[in-house]
Design an enzyme around this catalytic site. Structure first.
Site, PDB file in Angstrom:
ATOM      1  N   GLY A 124     -14.918  -8.085 -13.466  1.00  0.00           N
ATOM      2  CA  GLY A 124     -14.770  -8.681 -12.146  1.00  0.00           C
ATOM      3  C   GLY A 124     -15.111 -10.154 -12.183  1.00  0.00           C
TER       4      GLY A 124
ATOM      5  CD  GLN B  90     -18.733 -14.811 -11.163  1.00  0.00           C
ATOM      6  OE1 GLN B  90     -17.892 -13.990 -10.786  1.00  0.00           O
ATOM      7  NE2 GLN B  90     -19.522 -14.605 -12.203  1.00  0.00           N
TER       8      GLN B  90
ATOM      9  CB  CYS C 109     -23.340 -11.471 -13.683  1.00  0.00           C
ATOM     10  SG  CYS C 109     -22.524 -12.709 -12.664  1.00  0.00           S
ATOM     11  CG  LEU C 110     -17.926 -12.674 -16.716  1.00  0.00           C
ATOM     12  CD1 LEU C 110     -16.472 -13.008 -16.449  1.00  0.00           C
ATOM     13  CD2 LEU C 110     -18.121 -12.311 -18.178  1.00  0.00           C
TER      14      LEU C 110
ATOM     15  CG  HIS D 221     -21.577  -7.855  -9.475  1.00  0.00           C
ATOM     16  ND1 HIS D 221     -22.671  -7.755 -10.301  1.00  0.00           N
ATOM     17  CD2 HIS D 221     -21.027  -9.065  -9.739  1.00  0.00           C
ATOM     18  CE1 HIS D 221     -22.775  -8.863 -11.019  1.00  0.00           C
ATOM     19  NE2 HIS D 221     -21.780  -9.681 -10.697  1.00  0.00           N
ATOM     20  CD  GLU D 222     -17.294  -9.686  -9.566  1.00  0.00           C
ATOM     21  OE1 GLU D 222     -17.494 -10.898  -9.352  1.00  0.00           O
ATOM     22  OE2 GLU D 222     -17.704  -9.129 -10.596  1.00  0.00           O
TER      23      GLU D 222
ATOM     24  CG  HIS E 198     -20.564 -13.537  -7.577  1.00  0.00           C
ATOM     25  ND1 HIS E 198     -21.518 -14.335  -8.160  1.00  0.00           N
ATOM     26  CD2 HIS E 198     -20.309 -12.551  -8.475  1.00  0.00           C
ATOM     27  CE1 HIS E 198     -21.829 -13.840  -9.360  1.00  0.00           C
ATOM     28  NE2 HIS E 198     -21.111 -12.754  -9.567  1.00  0.00           N
TER      29      HIS E 198
HETATM   30 NI    NI Z   1     -21.167 -11.579 -11.304  1.00  0.00          NI
END
Ligand code: NI
Length: 177
Positions: A46, A51, A94-95, A136-137, A140
């Site tokens: 995701g 981000q 998470c990236l 989660h996304e 953000h």
């Molecule tokens: Ni994330």
């Protein structure tokens, strides 16, 4: 195909609230496609627009298992319209927080309304990994990271670790390949 730079925490851009998308036009659809390419390349399941430094309410998700065909979702203005009382704990990464993983508790099942890449209004029922990734996304988009759901002690440890890595990288920049 265009790959975008993913912002790594700590960074004030990850704490900013994203704005609603008025209409999914060609430029938005292109951003969604680039975000998906960036996510697959990472690899991740995701990615949210903040981000990559874009403060619009856009996320992309693909929670398909490795042996299953890809199941990409491109969502603008996602909104949880129902969530189960039952919660589940799942290990998240998470990236924007590379190499960090912690257990987070969230509602198990959700119903989400969103606008797709063709500007069509849709709803989707999600459970298991898909439900986790969407939630989660969506966090953000409100400047919330998964570490904001865990203890302050653990969060501070993770942020300290990432800050140290950033300082090292500034002193010794990684050569581009
Ligand atoms: Ni994330």
């Amino acid at each position: 195909m265009a790959l975008l730079d993913v912002i790594v925490a700590p960074d004030p851009r990850l704490k900013k609230k994203a704005q609603a998308v008025e209409r999914v036009d060609a430029a938005t659809a292109k951003l969604m496609a680039d975000m998906l390419d960036t996510m697959y390349e990472a690899p991740g399941v995701g990615l949210a627009a903040p981000q990559v430094g874009v403060h619009k309410r856009i996320i992309v998700v693909d929670a398909a298992r490795e042996d299953d065909p890809p199941a990409p979702l491109k969502m603008a203005n996602p909104e949880v319209i129902w969530a189960s009382d039952e919660k589940k704990v799942h290990e998240e990464g998470c990236l924007s927080l590379p190499e960090e993983f912690e257990n987070v508790e969230r509602p198990d099942k959700i119903k989400v309304r969103y606008v797709d890449e063709n500007n069509e209004l849709r709803t989707i029922d999600a459970e298991g990994l898909l439900s986790v990734v969407i939630q989660h996304e969506m966090d953000h988009l409100d400047g919330v990271l998964f570490v904001d759901h865990i203890s302050t002690l653990k969060r501070n440890m993770i942020i300290r670790r990432l800050t140290k890595i950033k300082k090292l990288e500034r002193r010794h920049p990684v050569e581009a390949d």
